[in-house]
Design an enzyme around this catalytic site. Structure first.
Site, PDB file in Angstrom:
ATOM      1  N   GLY A   1      22.366 -34.379  24.266  1.00  0.00           N
ATOM      2  CA  GLY A   1      23.726 -34.543  24.183  1.00  0.00           C
ATOM      3  C   GLY A   1      23.313 -36.184  24.219  1.00  0.00           C
ATOM      4  O   GLY A   1      23.046 -35.604  26.085  1.00  0.00           O
TER       5      GLY A   1
ATOM      6  N   THR B   1      23.286 -37.873  23.949  1.00  0.00           N
ATOM      7  CA  THR B   1      22.625 -39.126  23.545  1.00  0.00           C
ATOM      8  C   THR B   1      23.427 -39.847  22.454  1.00  0.00           C
ATOM      9  O   THR B   1      24.106 -39.185  21.693  1.00  0.00           O
ATOM     10  CB  THR B   1      21.230 -38.750  23.007  1.00  0.00           C
ATOM     11  OG1 THR B   1      20.530 -38.092  24.051  1.00  0.00           O
ATOM     12  CG2 THR B   1      20.447 -39.918  22.524  1.00  0.00           C
ATOM     13  N   VAL B   2      23.226 -41.188  22.385  1.00  0.00           N
ATOM     14  CA  VAL B   2      23.820 -41.926  21.268  1.00  0.00           C
ATOM     15  C   VAL B   2      22.733 -42.764  20.607  1.00  0.00           C
ATOM     16  O   VAL B   2      21.836 -43.273  21.270  1.00  0.00           O
ATOM     17  CB  VAL B   2      24.991 -42.839  21.698  1.00  0.00           C
ATOM     18  CG1 VAL B   2      26.169 -42.006  22.174  1.00  0.00           C
ATOM     19  CG2 VAL B   2      24.589 -43.854  22.756  1.00  0.00           C
TER      20      VAL B   2
END
Length: 536
Positions: free
Chosen positions: A353, A354-355
């Protein structure tokens, strides 16, 4: 008008974005624009990356936060630099301590999986080493959005709502502050609603004015420790005070005349490098054939088998990176790829779930940057009054003392977030990445092959239907994946599952390439999320 922002009845196609002076590509348009604003104010690609990363903690809190980890690959002055800003386990946290407390496995939520956050230190270190503008200027867009508010974008709203439902089932007063911070009205915000976050604005201002010292050795560190002490947590002020991010030498493999770069373990970028090096021994004429996808899937399975056995903090690995990437070893692994799908086990390299965001400027600087709270909002904990959502990266530690990735005090765990970078003949091609847990190296392999083998432009390389290895011989594919390939792969022994959830299952990526002849920047942004490319 009653508009559903996620209802898309027709196939969509974006075009790659071209620009000369600067470019920022990320999963949230406001964050992309924040990075571009910093470039226009005289900042460089490093400043833009920091601004975008900080802004993403505000406008996309579903995947990252101030209390998470980060990694970066920075190309500047014809050299690639690697920054590992992941944090270790608290020094009082051990397998024996958890077993004595009645735990047989590490829980997903709460204080136990919280390791030392590295993201604020990453911003400060990147600014110190390569930035042009002061951190107070670079973090201003994020502070403004937190203080004045921002309209919540569609995919973020959906993931926020899912997190609200998940955390509503958690028991314990320690989770109350998450609802105070992210659901003050008793629910998650909906798409288009304005959300304000004044507490995080104050925290970001404190980080900016102290170059992150406050987070590790000052007022914010004291706030974190007070919250931890209230629940007899393992994380202490000493753990925070002793933390420093690490500059590391990036690792790479050759792939059809290009170099593909990753951060070395404890991250699992080595999975993608191993797979690409195996696939380099085959010829691929077309992308959408059973032979291409079958070999990609088998190579990924072999690479993950090794990673899940060996990858952790390098100080504790039973084998070296050089052994895992050696031509002799990978040739032996390549030889295991046959005509049918088979269950895979780790090899023995001792025998042979990160960008995500990408930035570029007109000085030749380029940044591949990724940060994460791990599972969406992470641990479910928010330090009261600060907006600091703490990650749960320690969940990946093993409780098996004989495993390379066994939990130990002060040790860094196996890490899923990986920035990628591509070069050719000593010249930067550009940054690329895919957020999404175990999907990340799989997405890297597919994007690089889409680019190098099949000559797809950045947007097409991102938009192409993806597959994802789950476990055993089970592979998920997007609903747009060609039906005839599903049947052909099933005949090869793959258990193919068609997934309707492209938003969460198949990662979300960004690409910026620099044309070697013209110097023009070419960007693509993930169509599976709210992403955009901002450029000028």
């Amino acid at each position: 008008m009653l508009l559903d922002p996620l209802y898309e009845p027709y196939p969509l196609s974006r075009k790659s974005v071209y620009a000369e002076k600067g470019m920022v590509a990320t999963s949230q348009p406001l964050a992309s624009q924040a990075g571009l604003d910093i470039l226009k104010k005289g900042g460089n690609a490093i400043d833009a990356a920091i601004a975008t990363a900080a802004c993403l903690t505000v406008v996309e809190p579903t995947g990252n936060g101030v209390g998470g980890d980060a990694f970066a690959l920075v190309w500047t002055k014809d050299k690639l630099h690697g920054l590992n800003a992941s944090g270790p386990a608290p020094r009082s946290l051990s397998i024996d301590a958890l077993q004595s407390a009645g735990y047989e496995e590490i829980p997903e939520r709460g204080w136990i999986p919280v390791t030392v956050p590295g993201a604020p230190a990453a911003w400060a270190e990147l600014s110190k080493q390569f930035g042009k503008l002061p951190l107070t200027e670079v973090l201003k867009p994020a502070i403004d959005y937190a203080e004045k508010g921002f309209p919540v974008s569609p995919v973020v709203a959906r993931l926020w709502g899912e997190a609200y439902d998940t955390f509503s089932e958690l028991e314990g007063t320690e989770f109350r502050s998450w609802f105070d911070a992210f659901a003050p009205c008793g629910r998650a915000p909906r798409a288009g609603e304005t959300f304000r976050f004044p507490e995080q604005a104050r925290t970001l201002r404190e980080i900016a004015s102290t170059n992150a010292e406050s987070f590790y050795r000052g007022e914010l560190a004291e706030e974190i420790e007070r919250f931890a002490q209230r629940y007899d947590a393992y994380l202490t002020a000493d753990d925070l005070a002793s933390y420093r991010p690490e500059w590391v030498e990036p690792i790479s493999v050759d792939y059809r005349g290009h170099k593909v770069w990753q951060i070395p373990p404890n991250g699992h970028g080595i999975v993608g490098l191993q797979a690409l090096r195996m696939l380099d021994g085959f010829e691929f004429a077309e992308r959408d054939t059973v032979e291409t996808h079958h070999k990609q899937m088998e190579a990924i399975k072999l690479s993950f088998a090794d990673a899940m056995k060996y990858v952790t903090d390098q100080r504790y690995m039973d084998v070296s990176v050089e052994q895992l990437l050696s031509d002799e070893y990978l040739e032996s692994r390549r030889g295991l790829i046959g005509e049918t799908a088979l269950e895979r086990e780790a090899g023995n390299p001792k025998m042979g779930g990160t960008v995500y965001l990408a930035t570029a400027d007109n000085e030749g600087n380029m940044v591949s940057f990724i940060q994460s709270n791990y599972m969406g909002f992470g641990s479910g904990l928010v330090v009261p009054g600060t907006g600091i959502s703490l990650h749960n990266r320690g969940y990946d530690f093993s409780m098996d003392k004989s495993h390379d990735n066994a939990l130990q005090p002060g040790k860094k765990t196996y890490h899923t977030i990986i920035p990628g970078f591509l070069s050719k003949d000593g010249t930067a091609v550009g940054p690329f990445g895919v957020m999404g847990g175990m999907m990340q190296p799989q997405g890297h392999v597919q994007m690089i092959m889409n680019t190098v083998d099949f000559n797809l432009n950045p947007q097409a390389a991102l938009d192409a239907p993806r597959w994802r290895w789950r476990d055993g011989n089970t592979i998920s594919v997007e609903k747009t994946f060609p039906t005839h390939l599903v049947h052909a792969l099933q005949k090869r022994g793959h258990n193919i599952e068609i997934s309707a959830n492209s938003i969460g299952d198949f990662g979300r990526g960004q690409i910026i390439w620099r044309d070697s002849k013209t110097g023009t920047l070419i960007g693509g942004s993930e169509s599976r999320t709210d992403g955009s490319v901002s450029a000028y």
